[in-house]
Design an enzyme around this catalytic site. Structure first.
Site, mmCIF file in Angstrom:
data_model
loop_
_atom_site.group_PDB
_atom_site.id
_atom_site.type_symbol
_atom_site.label_atom_id
_atom_site.label_comp_id
_atom_site.label_asym_id
_atom_site.label_seq_id
_atom_site.Cartn_x
_atom_site.Cartn_y
_atom_site.Cartn_z
ATOM 1 N N ASP A 74 -15.964 8.255 9.333
ATOM 2 C CA ASP A 74 -14.791 7.420 9.072
ATOM 3 C C ASP A 74 -13.553 8.236 9.417
ATOM 4 O OD1 ASP A 74 -14.387 4.617 7.466
ATOM 5 O OD2 ASP A 74 -12.634 5.910 7.273
ATOM 6 N N ARG A 76 0.798 -1.220 0.000
ATOM 7 C CA ARG A 76 0.000 0.000 0.000
ATOM 8 C C ARG A 76 0.836 1.277 0.000
ATOM 9 N NH1 ARG A 76 -5.507 -1.049 3.558
ATOM 10 N NH2 ARG A 76 -6.069 -3.027 2.573
#
Length: 278
Positions: A137, A36
């Protein structure tokens, strides 16, 4: 550029994510971290993860810290994941709550599919009655996608056909192959960045909290802290819904299990009686 990550850099990155977001990255997840982040090294001009993390930790790396956190904490979701929960919301919770304003907190909304799924159920069952959804979030990047409400068409597989027709529009031209949630549904959802390790600043109360597939990433102490913050905002008699693979075993929480992954906070009178009896 060296795509290998040293144990020192890996530990520093794991520790930062845990301290900031509460998420535990396993010791065997080096491939996930490098998979990532390696492009971020290239884009920010760093040849090693040590150098990259030193930059992220500096004052100049404030923006990149959020990028790194977004990349390491974003998890895949899709419409109507674990559909039994939406059936329970439609068939039991909504009829039992009756005709009053209904507030739902989608506490880890990611790219918005869960919040939009909840909104479809509420719109179908409550229509234009007074209801709204707070969707939060930790990642600002995923919230941008959530607010736009535009998704690749292949992600619609789990949306009931009648909901698809009523609440979604297929894209044309530059948006060919995309799906858009209708504005009238999106307008009932407030998407907001929030870290579950922190208390909500307001005294808002919710009838239902969806906290699904989040606790599995936390250690026990962090789970307790997150749940303490969540349950302060769940009204007496309100419902807490976890992911099917999650439980509250070993945690100090004042909710009753109604069925696996579905819990209810006692009404005020019930809670008082329980305290007097103890």
């Amino acid at each position: 550029m060296n795509t290998e990550i040293s144990s020192f850099a890996f530990h520093k990155i794991r520790d930062y994510v845990h301290r900031t977001a509460g998420i535990v990255i396993g010791a065997d997840k080096t491939a996930l971290v490098t998979g990532r982040l390696w492009r971020r090294l290239e884009l920010t001009g760093h040849s090693t993860y040590e150098s990259y993390f030193a930059f992220v930790s500096s004052a100049a790396g404030e923006q990149e810290r959020q990028v790194m956190l977004d990349l390491l904490t974003t998890n895949e979701t899709y419409f109507f994941r674990e559909p039994a929960h939406f059936d329970f919301l439609r068939n039991q919770i909504i009829p039992e709550l009756g005709p009053h304003k209904m507030r739902v907190w989608c506490a880890a909304s990611s790219t918005g599919e869960e919040a939009h799924s909840i909104a479809m159920v509420l719109s179908d069952t409550l229509g234009k009655c007074d209801w709204d959804i707070l969707a939060t979030d930790i990642s600002g990047k995923v919230l941008e996608t959530a607010r736009a409400g535009v998704y690749r068409a292949e992600r619609i597989n789990h949306i009931p056909k009648d909901y698809l027709q009523r609440f979604c529009r297929r894209g044309i031209g530059d948006y060919e192959g995309m799906l858009a949630v209708v504005p009238s549904l999106r307008s009932r959802i407030c998407f907001e960045q929030h870290n579950l390790l922190h208390e909500r600043a307001s005294d808002e109360q919710f009838d239902v909290v969806f906290l699904r597939n989040v606790l599995i990433y936390f250690d026990q102490a962090t789970k307790q802290k997150v749940l303490d913050n969540i349950l302060k905002r769940l009204r007496p008699g309100g419902w807490l819904i976890l992911g099917h693979c999650e439980s509250l075993q070993g945690l100090n929480v004042g909710v009753k299990v109604m069925r696996p992954s579905i819990y209810r906070k006692p009404e005020v009178a019930q809670a008082l009686l329980k305290r007097l009896a103890s």
